[in-house]
Design a protein around this motif. Sequence first.
Motif, PDB file in Angstrom:
ATOM      1  N   TRP A   9       0.601  -1.803  -0.081  1.00  0.00           N
ATOM      2  CA  TRP A   9       0.204   0.127  -0.093  1.00  0.00           C
ATOM      3  C   TRP A   9       0.861   1.219  -0.189  1.00  0.00           C
ATOM      4  N   ARG A  10       0.520   2.522  -0.665  1.00  0.00           N
ATOM      5  CA  ARG A  10       1.416   3.310  -0.377  1.00  0.00           C
ATOM      6  C   ARG A  10       0.171   5.052  -1.245  1.00  0.00           C
ATOM      7  N   LYS A  11       0.657   6.012   0.301  1.00  0.00           N
ATOM      8  CA  LYS A  11      -0.363   7.041  -0.712  1.00  0.00           C
ATOM      9  C   LYS A  11       0.892   8.030  -1.036  1.00  0.00           C
ATOM     10  N   SER A  12       0.401   8.962  -1.581  1.00  0.00           N
ATOM     11  CA  SER A  12       0.267  10.218  -2.432  1.00  0.00           C
ATOM     12  C   SER A  12       1.276  11.072  -1.647  1.00  0.00           C
ATOM     13  N   SER A  15       0.149  13.564   1.284  1.00  0.00           N
ATOM     14  CA  SER A  15      -0.625  13.790   2.543  1.00  0.00           C
ATOM     15  C   SER A  15       0.370  14.315   3.676  1.00  0.00           C
ATOM     16  N   CYS A  21      -6.465  10.269   4.027  1.00  0.00           N
ATOM     17  CA  CYS A  21      -6.497   9.878   2.100  1.00  0.00           C
ATOM     18  C   CYS A  21      -6.774   9.030   1.860  1.00  0.00           C
ATOM     19  N   GLU A  23      -5.686   5.161   0.549  1.00  0.00           N
ATOM     20  CA  GLU A  23      -3.814   4.283  -0.586  1.00  0.00           C
ATOM     21  C   GLU A  23      -4.478   3.683  -1.508  1.00  0.00           C
ATOM     22  N   SER A  40      -7.527   5.696   4.060  1.00  0.00           N
ATOM     23  CA  SER A  40      -5.712   5.195   5.019  1.00  0.00           C
ATOM     24  C   SER A  40      -6.906   5.435   6.410  1.00  0.00           C
ATOM     25  N   GLN A  43      -7.868   0.765   7.831  1.00  0.00           N
ATOM     26  CA  GLN A  43      -7.392   0.135   6.813  1.00  0.00           C
ATOM     27  C   GLN A  43      -7.499  -1.463   6.750  1.00  0.00           C
TER      28      GLN A  43
END
Length: 71
Positions: A9-12, A15, A21, A23, A40, A43
């Motif tokens: 998982w990743r987010k901007s 953020s 935000c 993910e 996010s 989860q």
Amino acid sequence: MYDLTGAVWRKSIRSNNSNNCVEVATDVPSYDGVVAVRDSKEQNGPVLIFDRDGWKAFLVGAHSGRFDLQP
């Protein structure tokens, strides 16, 4: 139901490590071509699943303003 164990998982970076935000996981073991999206803050909550073409279409629409709220 997808088993998302091991999903990356990743987010901007925009953020600022906030939990307000979404993910995105584009690397989901055992499901080639699947893109998963989650909140996010939750989860373990619901996850949206896209195929790559659907995800690309969503991104094109988002970048073009197609989903912007109208006043």
